[in-house]
Write an enzyme that holds these catalytic residues in place. Structure first.
Site, PDB file in Angstrom:
ATOM      1  N   SER A   1       0.875  -1.273  -0.042  1.00  0.00           N
ATOM      2  CA  SER A   1      -0.022  -0.147   0.112  1.00  0.00           C
ATOM      3  C   SER A   1       0.826   1.371   0.010  1.00  0.00           C
ATOM      4  CB  SER A   1      -1.017  -0.097   1.077  1.00  0.00           C
ATOM      5  OG  SER A   1      -1.533   1.372   1.234  1.00  0.00           O
TER       6      SER A   1
ATOM      7  N   GLY B   1       0.307   3.586  -3.036  1.00  0.00           N
ATOM      8  CA  GLY B   1       0.317   4.150  -4.357  1.00  0.00           C
ATOM      9  C   GLY B   1       1.756   4.369  -4.909  1.00  0.00           C
TER      10      GLY B   1
ATOM     11  N   LYS C   1      -4.375  -6.692   3.476  1.00  0.00           N
ATOM     12  CA  LYS C   1      -4.629  -5.675   2.649  1.00  0.00           C
ATOM     13  C   LYS C   1      -5.975  -5.212   2.145  1.00  0.00           C
ATOM     14  CE  LYS C   1      -3.227  -2.506  -0.197  1.00  0.00           C
ATOM     15  NZ  LYS C   1      -3.906  -2.291  -1.274  1.00  0.00           N
TER      16      LYS C   1
ATOM     17  N   HIS D   1      -7.555  -3.545   4.778  1.00  0.00           N
ATOM     18  CA  HIS D   1      -6.919  -1.892   4.766  1.00  0.00           C
ATOM     19  C   HIS D   1      -7.645  -1.234   3.780  1.00  0.00           C
ATOM     20  CE1 HIS D   1      -4.594   0.865   2.448  1.00  0.00           C
ATOM     21  NE2 HIS D   1      -3.723   1.101   3.448  1.00  0.00           N
ATOM     22  N   ASN D   2      -7.887  -1.731   2.823  1.00  0.00           N
ATOM     23  CA  ASN D   2      -8.735  -0.883   1.546  1.00  0.00           C
ATOM     24  C   ASN D   2     -10.014  -0.720   2.121  1.00  0.00           C
ATOM     25  OD1 ASN D   2      -6.438  -1.332   0.201  1.00  0.00           O
ATOM     26  ND2 ASN D   2      -7.481  -1.665  -1.857  1.00  0.00           N
TER      27      ASN D   2
ATOM     28  N   GLU E   1      -9.806   2.079   3.928  1.00  0.00           N
ATOM     29  CA  GLU E   1      -9.665   3.119   3.197  1.00  0.00           C
ATOM     30  C   GLU E   1     -10.882   3.855   2.574  1.00  0.00           C
ATOM     31  OE1 GLU E   1      -6.298   2.192   0.218  1.00  0.00           O
ATOM     32  OE2 GLU E   1      -8.008   2.688  -1.244  1.00  0.00           O
TER      33      GLU E   1
HETATM   34  C1  6PG Z   1      -3.305   1.345  -1.630  1.00  0.00           C
HETATM   35  C2  6PG Z   1      -4.465   1.400  -2.544  1.00  0.00           C
HETATM   36  C3  6PG Z   1      -4.373   0.758  -3.982  1.00  0.00           C
HETATM   37  C4  6PG Z   1      -5.445   1.292  -4.688  1.00  0.00           C
HETATM   38  C5  6PG Z   1      -6.757   0.958  -4.376  1.00  0.00           C
HETATM   39  C6  6PG Z   1      -7.819   1.736  -5.143  1.00  0.00           C
HETATM   40  O1  6PG Z   1      -3.377   0.848  -0.558  1.00  0.00           O
HETATM   41  O2  6PG Z   1      -2.167   1.988  -2.084  1.00  0.00           O
HETATM   42  O3  6PG Z   1      -5.592   0.971  -1.652  1.00  0.00           O
HETATM   43  O4  6PG Z   1      -4.475  -0.665  -3.486  1.00  0.00           O
HETATM   44  O5  6PG Z   1      -5.271   2.756  -5.030  1.00  0.00           O
HETATM   45  O6  6PG Z   1      -6.918  -0.497  -5.110  1.00  0.00           O
HETATM   46  O7  6PG Z   1      -8.848   0.888  -5.004  1.00  0.00           O
HETATM   47  P1  6PG Z   1     -10.465   1.170  -5.744  1.00  0.00           P
HETATM   48  O8  6PG Z   1      -9.951   1.618  -7.103  1.00  0.00           O
HETATM   49  O9  6PG Z   1     -11.115   0.227  -5.394  1.00  0.00           O
HETATM   50  O10 6PG Z   1     -10.880   2.736  -4.916  1.00  0.00           O
END
Ligand code: 6PG
Length: 471
Positions: free
Chosen positions: A130, A132, A184, A187-188, A191
């Site tokens: 995670s 980006g 993970k 985590h999302n 998020e």
């Molecule tokens: C991270 C983000 C990364 C990604 C997401 C976006 O932890 O770096 O979560 O994994 O930006 O998958 O998810 P969506 O496209 O579902 O919003």
């Protein structure tokens, strides 16, 4: 003929893969990459000029240049492509080599791949990454799960490239099989919740508080210096002040209000339902992305169901902004609490044996949900390794009690003025439901027994009861 062997390999040199590999090379490891897209290989060779990093065009050359046991990470789109890349690699690898899937793969796929590769004596690590593109380049949070001996072999590389908090790397071995990808995914899910909560706070400040983008940006900056300190508040402040290249205004006002999703939030809700763990704030965030997609329908419905009270005064003083801050802080705590509770139950149900303190620790830096709150969460789980839901811990119960009044009044105001707060309300209602010693589900049990003889228990005596209702 080239003699230098490389320490670490990457398949998939898109933004994430390329940045991760440059990060590996920054830290003194010899890093090798490959991609079917020639331009991505070229980009790596250009960006890595003068570093111990190289891109090659064929998988044969790639595999032949890696030192053994080979450490091959995949950063390719989740899904069938991962299987395809693995199939292509298998004839080229030797027993004991390591494959690390660093994408957002579904944990069921990771379980299947883990078992399949075990049969072939290839060691597999399903690994959440995670942060980006920027995180991949400067230090992500990394969640590896699967073969423990493989972790021991890649540990030095991953600990070096991971983000650091007070010198502590944001990576730890998560557990067996698919646990890294499961963590993970959660985590999302968190998020998704935090992002939607911030969006709702922004809407309230704008429509009830009458604030403009620059003032909201300044307010978010200020919040980011306080207890709400987090990556998502920080970038939201930046987003609010960004000017638009194409018009005179702010970019935020030109962005279409339809949010896309790749699935990890939805998967979190799905597994939570399967395990019977309530995570309504995450569910609501997924639902809001769904509702946002019905843009045309919303436009039509807005005409049929206009806002009822349009003459309410603006609440432009600092008191309202403070109440929104409290409501947001309250909702952030609830959102993390739901995700951590899900992990606590999954740890047992799916035999992951998770170290929740360790997970909170590696989320403190590098990842998208990094926030000051995670240190408090870490301490809560350190103090009690049996802890499931943190809202009852002394520290969090005090914080929640302090914000209760504000979150209630902010939601009341929002509903009077027709402003949707699906996520914030769900956080509040989750709290209200859990702090209710008695819920009206006695009625549900009565109904179930009435129409289906499903039986019920009583408050005043032991046993299972059925009634011939109405007779
Ligand atoms: C991270 C983000 C990364 C990604 C997401 C976006 O932890 O770096 O979560 O994994 O930006 O998958 O998810 P969506 O496209 O579902 O919003």
């Amino acid at each position: 003929m080239e003699h230098q062997l490389y320490d670490f390999g990457m398949i998939g040199l898109g933004t994430m893969g390329r940045n991760f590999l440059l990060n590996v090379a920054d830290d003194g490891f010899a890093a090798l990459g490959t991609d079917i897209n020639e331009a991505s290989v070229k980009a790596l060779n250009e960006e890595g000029e003068g570093m111990r990093v190289r891109g090659v065009h064929t998988q044969e050359e790639f595999v032949s240049l890696l030192s053994k046991p080979r450490k091959v990470m995949l950063l390719v789109p989740a899904g069938k492509i991962v299987d395809k890349v693995i199939e292509g690699l298998l004839p080229l690898l030797d027993e004991g080599d390591i494959i690390i899937d660093g994408g957002n793969s579904h944990y069921d796929d990771t379980n299947r791949r883990y078992e399949y590769l075990k049969e072939k004596n290839i060691r597999f690590l399903g690994t959440g990454v995670s942060g980006g593109a920027e995180g991949a380049r400067r230090g992500p949070s990394i969640m590896p799960g699967g073969d423990r001996s493989a972790w021991n072999d890649v540990r030095a590389v991953l600990e070096t490239v991971a983000a650091k908090v007070n010198g502590d790397p944001c990576v730890t071995y998560i557990g067996e099989s698919s646990s890294g990808h499961y963590v993970k995914m959660v985590h999302n899910g968190i998020e998704y919740g935090l992002m939607q909560l911030i969006a709702e706070a922004y809407d309230l400040l704008k429509r009830v508080g009458g604030m403009d983008n620059d003032s909201m940006s300044a307010l978010f900056d200020q919040w980011n210096k306080g207890r709400l300190n987090s990556y998502l508040i920080e970038i939201s402040a930046d987003i609010l002040k960004q000017r638009d290249d194409l018009t005179d205004g702010h970019l935020i006002d030109a962005i279409l209000d339809k949010a896309k999703q790749k699935g990890t939030g939805k998967w979190t809700s799905q597994t939570a339902m399967d395990l019977g763990v309530p995570v309504p704030t995450i569910d609501s965030a997924v639902t809001m992305r769904g509702i946002s997609a019905f843009k045309q329908f919303r436009g039509e419905a807005a005409k049929v169901f206009p806002v009822l009270h349009t003459d309410e005064p603006r609440l432009s003083g600092t008191a309202f902004a403070e109440a929104v801050e409290e409501a947001l802080y309250f909702s952030f705590i609830i959102c993390y609490a739901q995700g951590m509770h899900l992990l606590a139950e999954a740890s047992e149900e799916l035999n992951y044996d998770l170290d929740l303190e360790g997970i909170a620790r590696i989320w403190r830096g590098g990842c998208i949900i990094r926030a000051e709150l995670l240190e408090k969460i870490r301490l809560a789980y350190r103090g009690d390794d049996q802890l499931r839901n943190m809202i009852m811990t002394e520290q969090f119960s005090t914080l929640l009690n302090d914000c209760r009044e504000s979150v209630g009044s902010v939601i009341r105001l929002a509903s009077e003025r027709g402003i949707p707060t699906m996520c914030m309300s769900s956080a509040f209602q989750y709290f209200e439901a859990f702090r209710s010693a008695r819920l009206p589900l006695n009625m549900v049990q009565g109904q179930r027994d009435y129409f289906g003889s499903h039986t019920y228990e009583r408050v005043d005596r032991e046993g299972i009861f059925h009634t011939e209702w109405g007779k």
